[in-house]
Enzyme design. Structure first.
Site, PDB file in Angstrom:
ATOM      1  N   GLY A 309      -0.571  22.795  -0.467  1.00  0.00           N
ATOM      2  CA  GLY A 309      -1.143  21.998  -1.469  1.00  0.00           C
ATOM      3  C   GLY A 309      -0.169  22.042  -3.059  1.00  0.00           C
ATOM      4  N   ARG A 384       1.312   5.375  -0.534  1.00  0.00           N
ATOM      5  CA  ARG A 384       0.747   6.414  -1.554  1.00  0.00           C
ATOM      6  C   ARG A 384       0.320   5.615  -2.983  1.00  0.00           C
ATOM      7  NH1 ARG A 384       2.735   9.901  -3.768  1.00  0.00           N
ATOM      8  NH2 ARG A 384       1.267  11.440  -3.952  1.00  0.00           N
ATOM      9  N   CYS A 415       0.822  -9.421   2.283  1.00  0.00           N
ATOM     10  CA  CYS A 415      -0.244 -10.366   1.731  1.00  0.00           C
ATOM     11  C   CYS A 415      -1.492  -9.512   1.113  1.00  0.00           C
ATOM     12  CB  CYS A 415      -0.434 -11.494   2.562  1.00  0.00           C
ATOM     13  SG  CYS A 415      -1.372 -12.837   1.947  1.00  0.00           S
ATOM     14  N   GLU A 416      -1.088  -8.858   0.085  1.00  0.00           N
ATOM     15  CA  GLU A 416      -2.142  -8.115  -0.779  1.00  0.00           C
ATOM     16  C   GLU A 416      -1.841  -7.865  -1.919  1.00  0.00           C
ATOM     17  OE1 GLU A 416      -5.263  -6.875   0.578  1.00  0.00           O
ATOM     18  OE2 GLU A 416      -4.830  -7.294   2.504  1.00  0.00           O
ATOM     19  N   TYR A 444       3.748  12.237   3.297  1.00  0.00           N
ATOM     20  CA  TYR A 444       2.846  11.108   3.382  1.00  0.00           C
ATOM     21  C   TYR A 444       2.986   9.851   2.990  1.00  0.00           C
ATOM     22  CZ  TYR A 444       0.510  15.836   3.432  1.00  0.00           C
ATOM     23  OH  TYR A 444       0.037  17.009   3.571  1.00  0.00           O
TER      24      TYR A 444
END
EC number: 4.1.1.20
Length: 490
Positions: A309, A384, A415-416, A444
């Site tokens: 992390g 992300r 298309c968003e 990621y």
């Protein structure tokens, strides 16, 4: 309005249908790279007929053993380089844009920083495969001495295919299936116990496989990692791990299954993008107290797994962030005081800053209140920013020194309305066809890519030690997609 005027000028090149009119465009025939059959050739650092400015020197390990922050750097000639190779040249050589471009030497430098930090400790560096599951990346990390941290049966299969030593692999997850656990038992990897039903499934898998499974207890220490709630995993509301109130029940159950499983350690994972190492110290302090309590009941614990992390400098502000050495030094004495083997699970801090996501500008537009740079990459390849509101540094590959600077949202063709790579970024106004990169895209990003809007997963390349470029994953094709429907009944 000034922004509108400069946008109008930026759109003028779009009227020219000849892409060769862009001075920064590289002829594909001028650059070679690893072909489909694996042959490698060098990419020239500069294709200009004029005497080029020398490229920046490839990043080297700092004198104190810490890994350099960035392997992508701007040269004196204004071009962006990766380990001495112009990103513009890589764009000319790639099969298509967008694509991911890595620095292989940076992967090595990042691992070396962890290896040096762990000097004097018994340890396992378990790379979090979920961060980036490219087979070539995995094989390199295995060669360097990494173990693997796995959260699905297919990640386990991939790790075995990549040649990882199963005794240096850890199978995590809150929803491991019986089928996957049988494979884990047969393979000999460590398995973390996450819940009551998980324990039952692990025991069943051990009996099916006829193997005694080494297990760790994933204990939720309820430590606030001070990160985005979507990547916090060690607080009391998390779906992961067991609460300390149930610890005794698990210890009693493990004793009753002593023919099937062996408790060898404890595990915690606090979250991701953590930038304060005292959080790890606090969690490790709690965990060694659990070690003492468990050992007092006759268990021979060897391993303390503090998860991963560690955050990175996504904003490129040169902020002083904790290094692997800082992290390990906060827990070193605790580990030594209990004669434990330390397991860490880095993912982002090993691979994120080794890579950028390379796009080509489709065009520039304004809706009267917002200016947009539209690129061929999107949330399908790099989610992300859309998913977490995450910031990743964005810059142009070879900006014109005369380009006017404006504030843009960088968006893709999906298309968003949520399809963006960055918002409110001050950038030189790019020409159509210009290169644009999203930095720190090694973790990621590709591993979370989708085929939404039938955007197919992009190719991946890396710069080798000798400055050549090799393809490490081919881009998916429409034919690849259609194969999923072959030989189906009507």
């Amino acid at each position: 309005m000034a922004a509108a005027n400069l946008l109008s000028r930026a759109l003028l090149p779009a009227l020219n249908p000849n892409p060769s009119s862009h001075s920064n465009r590289v002829s594909p025939s001028a650059v070679s790279l690893r072909c489909r059959h694996g042959l490698t050739a060098s990419v020239r650092a500069s294709l200009s007929t004029a005497a080029p400015s020398p490229p920046p020197r490839p990043a080297a390990a700092a004198a104190d053993g810490r890994a350099p922050k960035r392997c992508f750097r701007r040269g004196a000639d204004g071009h962006l380089y990766c380990e001495g190779v112009r990103v513009e040249d890589a764009m000319g050589a790639a099969e298509r844009t967008p694509f991911y471009l890595y620095s292989k030497p940076q992967v090595v430098r990042n691992f070396t920083a962890y290896r040096d930090a762990l000097e004097g400790l018994r340890s396992i560096v378990g790379y979090a495969v979920k961060a980036n599951n490219n087979l070539r990346v995995l094989q390199l990390l295995r060669e360097l001495g990494c173990g693997a941290v796995l959260v699905s049966g297919n990640e386990l299969r991939l790790a075995l295919r990549a040649g990882f030593d199963p005794t240096r692999c850890i199978f995590n997850g809150n929803g491991k299936t019986l089928e996957d656990l049988v494979l884990a038992a047969e393979s000999g990897v460590f398995v973390n116990i996450d819940s009551e039903f998980d324990l039952e499934n692990i025991v069943t898998a051990a009996r099916v496989a006829g193997k005694k499974v080494p297990v760790l207890l994933r204990i939720n220490p309820d430590v606030d990692p001070q990160v985005h709630p979507y990547v916090a995993t060690g607080n009391k509301t998390s779906k992961f791990g067991i609460r300390n109130e149930k610890l005794q029940w698990f210890l009693d159950s493990i004793k009753s299954y002593s023919n099937d499983i062996t408790l060898v350690g404890v595990h915690c994972h606090l979250g991701s993008t953590i930038t304060k190492v005292d959080i790890f110290r606090d969690a490790a302090g709690l965990m060694v107290n659990y070690v003492d309590e468990i050992r007092a009941q006759g268990f021979e614990l060897e391993y303390l797994n503090i998860g991963g992390g560690l955050g990175i400098d996504y904003h490129h502000t040169d902020a002083v962030l904790p290094t692997p050495m800082d992290l390990i030094n906060t827990v070193r004495e605790l580990v030594l005081s209990r004669d434990l083997t330390l397991i860490i699970e880095p993912g982002r801090s090993l691979i994120a800053n080794t890579c950028c996501f390379v796009n080509r500008v489709t065009g520039v537009k304004s809706n009267g209140t917002k200016n947009f740079i539209v690129v061929d990459g999107s949330m399908a390849e790099l989610i992300r920013p859309s998913l977490y509101g995450a910031y990743q540094h964005i810059e142009l590959v070879s900006p014109s020194p005369d380009a006017e600077v404006a504030t843009f949202d960088i968006v893709g063709p999906v298309c968003e309305s949520a399809d963006f790579l960055g918002k409110d970024r001050e950038l030189p106004t790019p020409d159509k066809g210009a290169g644009l990169v999203v930095h720190d895209a090694g973790a990621y990003c590709m591993s979370m890519a989708s085929t939404y809007n039938l955007k197919l997963r992009p190719p991946e390349y890396w710069v080798e030690d000798d400055g050549s470029i090799a393809k490490i994953r081919r881009g998916e094709s429409f034919d690849d997609y259609m194969k999923f429907f072959d030989n189906l009944s009507a």
